[in-house]
Design a protein around this motif. Structure first.
Motif, PDB file in Angstrom:
ATOM      1  N   LEU A 182       0.830  -1.196   0.000  1.00 23.71           N
ATOM      2  CA  LEU A 182       0.000   0.000   0.000  1.00 23.71           C
ATOM      3  C   LEU A 182       0.872   1.257   0.000  1.00 23.71           C
ATOM      4  O   LEU A 182       0.574   2.228  -0.684  1.00 23.71           O
ATOM      5  N   LEU A 183       1.960   1.185   0.781  1.00 21.68           N
ATOM      6  CA  LEU A 183       2.859   2.324   0.871  1.00 21.68           C
ATOM      7  C   LEU A 183       3.489   2.595  -0.493  1.00 21.68           C
ATOM      8  O   LEU A 183       3.597   3.755  -0.928  1.00 21.68           O
ATOM      9  N   MET A 184       3.889   1.558  -1.199  1.00 19.38           N
ATOM     10  CA  MET A 184       4.455   1.710  -2.533  1.00 19.38           C
ATOM     11  C   MET A 184       3.406   2.264  -3.485  1.00 19.38           C
ATOM     12  O   MET A 184       3.700   3.092  -4.344  1.00 19.38           O
ATOM     13  N   PHE A 185       2.169   1.770  -3.292  1.00 19.96           N
ATOM     14  CA  PHE A 185       1.070   2.207  -4.123  1.00 19.96           C
ATOM     15  C   PHE A 185       0.902   3.721  -4.004  1.00 19.96           C
ATOM     16  O   PHE A 185       0.852   4.456  -4.981  1.00 19.96           O
ATOM     17  N   ILE A 186       0.852   4.181  -2.746  1.00 21.25           N
ATOM     18  CA  ILE A 186       0.722   5.618  -2.494  1.00 21.25           C
ATOM     19  C   ILE A 186       1.955   6.337  -2.995  1.00 21.25           C
ATOM     20  O   ILE A 186       1.873   7.457  -3.499  1.00 21.25           O
ATOM     21  N   GLY A 187       3.134   5.699  -2.838  1.00 17.83           N
ATOM     22  CA  GLY A 187       4.402   6.337  -3.209  1.00 17.83           C
ATOM     23  C   GLY A 187       4.651   6.290  -4.703  1.00 17.83           C
ATOM     24  O   GLY A 187       5.784   6.392  -5.139  1.00 17.83           O
ATOM     25  N   ARG A 188       3.619   6.047  -5.502  1.00 20.11           N
ATOM     26  CA  ARG A 188       3.650   6.153  -6.944  1.00 20.11           C
ATOM     27  C   ARG A 188       4.524   5.100  -7.633  1.00 20.11           C
ATOM     28  O   ARG A 188       4.963   5.288  -8.750  1.00 20.11           O
ATOM     29  N   VAL A 189       4.803   4.024  -6.967  1.00 16.75           N
ATOM     30  CA  VAL A 189       5.535   2.945  -7.624  1.00 16.75           C
ATOM     31  C   VAL A 189       4.627   2.369  -8.697  1.00 16.75           C
ATOM     32  O   VAL A 189       3.420   2.251  -8.499  1.00 16.75           O
ATOM     33  N   ASP A 190       5.233   1.981  -9.836  1.00 19.19           N
ATOM     34  CA  ASP A 190       4.454   1.483 -10.967  1.00 19.19           C
ATOM     35  C   ASP A 190       3.623   0.262 -10.576  1.00 19.19           C
ATOM     36  O   ASP A 190       4.112  -0.665  -9.914  1.00 19.19           O
ATOM     37  N   ILE A 191       2.354   0.272 -10.991  1.00 21.31           N
ATOM     38  CA  ILE A 191       1.445  -0.830 -10.662  1.00 21.31           C
ATOM     39  C   ILE A 191       2.017  -2.171 -11.127  1.00 21.31           C
ATOM     40  O   ILE A 191       1.900  -3.187 -10.437  1.00 21.31           O
ATOM     41  N   LYS A 192       2.700  -2.146 -12.300  1.00 27.09           N
ATOM     42  CA  LYS A 192       3.286  -3.388 -12.821  1.00 27.09           C
ATOM     43  C   LYS A 192       4.256  -3.999 -11.816  1.00 27.09           C
ATOM     44  O   LYS A 192       4.263  -5.203 -11.558  1.00 27.09           O
ATOM     45  N   TYR A 193       5.084  -3.103 -11.250  1.00 28.21           N
ATOM     46  CA  TYR A 193       6.074  -3.596 -10.287  1.00 28.21           C
ATOM     47  C   TYR A 193       5.403  -4.128  -9.025  1.00 28.21           C
ATOM     48  O   TYR A 193       5.838  -5.101  -8.418  1.00 28.21           O
ATOM     49  N   ILE A 194       4.365  -3.456  -8.633  1.00 30.01           N
ATOM     50  CA  ILE A 194       3.662  -3.925  -7.425  1.00 30.01           C
ATOM     51  C   ILE A 194       3.075  -5.306  -7.683  1.00 30.01           C
ATOM     52  O   ILE A 194       3.167  -6.217  -6.856  1.00 30.01           O
ATOM     53  N   GLY A 195       2.512  -5.468  -8.905  1.00 25.20           N
ATOM     54  CA  GLY A 195       2.004  -6.800  -9.287  1.00 25.20           C
ATOM     55  C   GLY A 195       3.116  -7.823  -9.229  1.00 25.20           C
ATOM     56  O   GLY A 195       2.936  -8.944  -8.718  1.00 25.20           O
ATOM     57  N   LEU A 196       4.295  -7.437  -9.721  1.00 24.69           N
ATOM     58  CA  LEU A 196       5.435  -8.350  -9.705  1.00 24.69           C
ATOM     59  C   LEU A 196       5.789  -8.745  -8.274  1.00 24.69           C
ATOM     60  O   LEU A 196       6.067  -9.911  -7.963  1.00 24.69           O
TER      61      LEU A 196
END
Lengths: 385, 612
Positions: A182-196
């Motif tokens: 969630l923190l990465m999500f808010i911190g604008r990390v690319d959705i693709k990377y979060i999926g990874l």
């Protein structure tokens, strides 16, 4: 009294709403603990019902002291100690896994030599990882979409820490993993990377299950299986869950009133993991609503901190810590109403329980410290303008 | 970019609000819609009550009820409901003193976690139905007290304790081994038929769920009884026993140490199996004094708990000459008309093996059996062993052993009671070990020829020997369970398999001739009674008295073995007892008109052979 109160309130720095929520939760916990620890008091203390109340009050005072200290510290210091804390934490997690003390069959605890206080390393790791993530995400904002320079340094610690916590305490590990996502999500990390990362998490978890077949004394595969099975197979749930549901059914809209719970005598861990059931029984659906709203308020305030300073380390830190607290709270309540399997997570600030309460207070102190700075910053901007 | 960032925050906030909403909705659902938890607001627990099935009854071969179920009551009490009771009256009704009352009622509720003021606990255990009936009339005067029924075993005749066995509380080990069937406080068969057929006799437990309030009061059935399971009664067992014969056998054995086994040769069914000394079966039924009774029985030097019919193995002595005759005839070493001269002893290599006091001369097989001539069987035994030559006694012995195994000797017969002994039939391998291979010759072990030496036989094996002779060569494994009510299988089919001995039926006539002569002293009016005495040398005291018999000679109805320890000649006790029991079974009673029979019965009943 009231004048002192207003004076304190007037002089109080930091986000006043967060302060208020914290105080209210602590007061609520006093009421609930006093009521729910009755059976424990009769079991171990010969009916001295004040014993556990006093113990809890003492812990709360200590916790608020810590909170105040953390509040006073300039939050930028947390950024500096974040990498160091993370480096210290990892060997400690390994040590716990191998030599940790078993409480309730899980080796989650280590004892600090000399002082003799035992605590869950996962609590410390949680703080360290969130601090580190806040620092990393805010520092790499400009090139946050880059895989090698931004994403890798962010995810490697997440995977390592969560994997080390998981064998003994899967629920905490999953919680921390979700918070990081969630923190990465808010911190604008690319959705693709979060999926990874989610994918990597699943791989790591499968790996753990395979390991569990070879090292059953380290990975608590059995517990996971029984708890999940209990949840899926039996519609009534285990004894605890059944009792919790009865307590909730008892509550109605307004509850049976403070101190009138019947099920506290039958519900194991009424004062810890299942305190939400007792709160509902005594204060009804309305009481439950109040508690939930308090936690949500905390979350909304922290999100607003991010809005005010979107790329700052401080906002990320506050939000990360707050997400961790609120998710834990919601999961704990979900267990009590039998929406998810039994996890063993406490209700932050409410449940009786020693050192994890202190860590919660430290988290809140840090959040407040950040809020103090952001307030000062915005008023400075106002002055400038 | 900023928009996306805003979006992300909004998404997270929505995510949490939905989570909180789901939580509240679920809470409301538990309160408003899920009837199982909500309807009884004061319910604090669902209690599972076990419903115990009635245990299967046991009948004898004539349909007489032997074992039934009797009621006992546990008096329980809920402490916080006890108010203003007449303590003296309660004590009188229950026949306890005031101290017991206080001890049983006032528990340490604060410190002892087993007891609680609002949960019922046992006040007095195992109250008889009569005592309970008295108490029940006044029960309303004692609030908080109530009774719980316990089913125990009752016995119509106080006999057959060793066969029937007893029922008692299961041990921790049994609970573990039962795959979850037994729980603490359950009863299960511990010995005898009760144990052997436990799974058929016990039935299936049922369950009832009730909801209780915080004071421990029953609020009603849980989910309208939809989860309740009715218990299934145990299956009734029909045995081959003749309970009257069993009672008579135990009566005749009184004050003696020994055993009687009577079989129905046509089926292998046990008609009676008595072991003395014995005890009344209800002594070990579940009642208030049971542990005391058990300790006393277990420490008795005469071992009344031992079933000598199965668990004692004796040297057979001369009764063994019947089997030896048959093996000799089958192996062709002696023909029925072969005469062997006896001069009062058998001489070999300068040693003298004495013979019984009987007319000297040349005897054929029938006469040898009648007189129990040792010389004849010493010679016969050597002939069997030396059939392949003097040097090859081992071959001869193994031929003999193979025959004996076919007679059911040397291993447990497979009767449906636990703990059966095997007896002992020594093989050539055994003597190879004792004397060395190829060293020993038939004279080394010549006493085997007359049933002495290493031979050991259980009384049930002896009775089976008699049944084989009565049947002219075959038998069925002795057993007590005939069938169960319904289609209960219980593994009884093996008792219907006919076992052959490989002895030509023609060889039995000569043996029967001899046994008819040997049993003349126990003659039964109207029936041909065949038997063989045994007087077994006992290095520790008076000889043992043994007798095997069957009757009538054609279409035999009963085969019997009687073994009385330390009672001298076989004709003195074993034969009269066998004769009386046979008559009882064939005619329903002994001939009371015949003064000789009445006198015989009187002598047997009065004899006291217990060592003082």
């Amino acid at each position: 009294m009231s004048t002192i109160g207003t004076k304190i309130y007037a002089r109080l720095q930091g986000d006043r709403t967060i302060w208020l929520v914290t105080m209210l939760l602590a007061m609520f916990s006093l009421l609930a603990i006093y009521s729910a620890s009755g059976s424990l008091a009769y079991k171990y203390k010969g009916g001295d019902t004040e014993f556990y109340l006093m113990k809890h009050i003492a812990l709360l005072i200590a916790g608020f002291g810590l909170m105040y200290i953390c509040f006073l510290v300039d939050y930028k210091r947390y950024s500096k100690i974040a990498p160091i804390a993370l480096v210290i934490t990892i060997p400690m997690l390994i040590y716990t896994l191998v030599f940790g003390t078993s409480i309730n069959d899980a080796s989650r605890w280590i004892t600090i030599p000399v002082v003799g206080i035992s605590f869950q390393t996962s609590d410390l790791a949680k703080l360290a990882l969130i601090m580190y993530l806040a620092r990393a995400i805010s520092a790499k904002q400009d090139y946050i979409k880059d895989f090698k320079s931004a994403f890798l340094p962010i995810i490697v610690p997440v995977l390592v820490v969560c994997t080390l916590i998981a064998p003994a305490d899967l629920s905490s590990s999953m919680l921390l993993f979700l918070t990081s996502l969630l923190l990465m999500f808010i911190g604008r990390v690319d959705i693709k990377y979060i999926g990874l990362l989610v994918l990597l998490g699943i791989v790591a978890f499968s790996f753990l299950i395979i390991l569990g077949n070879f090292f059953p004394e380290i990975v608590r595969l059995d517990t996971w299986i029984t708890r999940t099975k209990d949840f899926i197979v039996s519609s009534d749930g285990s004894y605890q869950v059944q009792r919790a549901k009865m307590a909730i059914a008892e509550g109605g809209w307004l509850g049976v009133g403070p101190g009138n719970s019947i099920h506290r005598n039958f519900l194991p861990s009424a004062f810890a993991d299942f305190i939400y059931a007792i709160i509902i029984e005594e204060y009804g659906l309305i009481g439950g609503l109040v508690v939930i709203v308090l936690y949500l308020t905390l979350l909304f305030r922290c999100v607003s901190l991010v809005t005010r300073s979107p790329k700052a380390f401080g906002a990320m830190l506050a939000l990360g810590l707050c997400l961790s607290l609120v998710i834990q709270a919601l999961v704990n309540m979900a267990v009590a109403v039998h929406l998810v399997p039994v996890t063993g997570l406490t209700l932050p600030l409410m449940s009786m329980g020693g050192t994890s309460l202190l860590f919660t207070c430290v988290s809140l102190g840090m959040i407040l410290s950040v809020s103090k700075y952001i307030e000062q910053m915005s008023s400075a901007e106002e002055v400038k303008a | 970019m900023k928009d996306l960032n805003q979006n992300r925050k909004a998404i997270i906030q929505i995510f949490f609000v939905i989570g909180a909403f789901v939580l509240l909705a679920r809470t409301a659902q538990l309160q408003l819609f899920d009837s199982s938890y909500k309807r009884h607001e004061t319910v604090t627990g669902v209690q599972e009550i076990t419903l115990y099935p009635a245990r299967g009854l046991i009948y004898d071969r004539n349909g007489k009820l032997i074992v039934y179920n009797d009621a006992l009551y546990d008096i329980k009490v809920t402490y916080n409901q006890v108010k203003d009771i007449d303590t003296t009256m309660l004590c009188e009704l229950l026949n306890i003193d005031l101290n017991t009352f206080k001890k049983n009622l006032h528990k340490d509720f604060k410190k002892d976690p087993r007891f609680s003021e609002w949960i019922p606990y046992v006040f007095l255990k195992k109250l008889s139905a009569e005592s309970y009936a008295r108490f029940q009339e006044h029960l309303y005067k004692f609030p908080g007290f109530f009774a719980e029924l316990r089913i125990v075993r009752g016995y119509s005749e106080k006999v057959g304790a060793h066969i029937l066995g007893y029922v008692s509380e299961v041990s921790g080990k049994e609970i573990e081994a039962s795959d979850g069937y037994y729980s603490e406080g359950d009863y299960a068969g511990k010995t005898g038929l009760e144990r052997k057929y436990e799974s058929s006799l016990r039935g299936e437990k049922g369950k009832k769920y009730v909801m209780k309030d915080n004071m421990g009061r029953i609020e009603g059935s849980y989910k309208n009884g939809s989860k309740d399971i009715a218990p299934i009664s145990g299956k009734n067992l029909y045995t081959t026993l003749d309970i009257d014969l069993q009672a008579y056998a135990e009566k005749l054995l009184q004050n003696k140490i020994g055993a009687v086994v009577a079989l129905d040769p046509s089926t292998g069914g046990v008609l009676a199996m008595a072991s003395s000394p014995t005890y009344a079966p209800d002594l070990l039924a579940i009642n208030r004094n049971r542990s005391e009774a058990f300790t006393k029985l277990a420490s008795d030097s005469l071992k009344p708990l031992l079933n000598r019919a199965l668990n004692a193995q004796y040297p057979p002595g001369s009764i063994f000459k019947t089997v030896m005759s048959l093996v000799g005839l089958q192996e062709g070493v002696f023909a029925a008309h072969r005469g062997i001269s006896c001069r009062g002893a058998y001489f070999y290599n300068g040693r003298r093996f004495g013979c019984r006091n009987h007319p000297e001369g040349i005897h054929n097989l029938a006469k040898a059996l009648q007189y129990s001539c040792n010389t004849f069987y010493f010679q016969g035994f050597r002939d069997i062993l030396e059939k392949s030559g003097y040097e090859n006694a081992d071959k001869g012995l193994d031929t003999l052993v193979a025959h004996l195994y076919r007679f059911g000797l040397g291993k447990p017969m497979g009767i449906d009671l636990a703990g059966e002994e095997s007896g002992n039939v020594p093989t050539s391998a055994y003597y190879d070990k004792v004397y060395g291979k190829g060293v020993w010759r038939s004279p080394f072990i010549i006493s085997l020829g007359i049933g002495q030496g290493e031979y050991l036989i259980t009384p049930v094996q002896m009775a089976n020997m008699a049944a084989i002779i009565a049947n002219r060569g075959h038998y069925y494994i002795p057993h007590i369970a005939q069938h169960f009510e319904g289609n209960e299988d219980a593994g009884l089919s093996k008792y219907q398999v006919r076992k052959e001995t490989n002895i030509d039926p023609a060889h039995f006539e000569a043996v029967m001739d001899g046994m008819e002569l040997a049993a003349l002293g126990g003659r039964i009016e109207g029936h041909v009674f065949c038997g063989k005495t045994g007087t077994v040398q006992n290095p520790f005291g008076e000889d043992h008295s043994a007798f095997i018999a069957f009757a009538p000679r054609e279409n035999p109805k009963i085969a019997i073995a009687v073994y009385i320890e330390n009672s001298g000649y076989g004709s003195r006790f074993a034969r009269p007892i066998a004769s009386l029991l046979t008559e009882k079974y064939l005619k329903g009673d002994i001939d009371r008109e015949n003064p000789q029979r009445v006198w015989m019965e009187k002598t047997m009943l009065e004899a006291d052979l217990i060592p003082k």
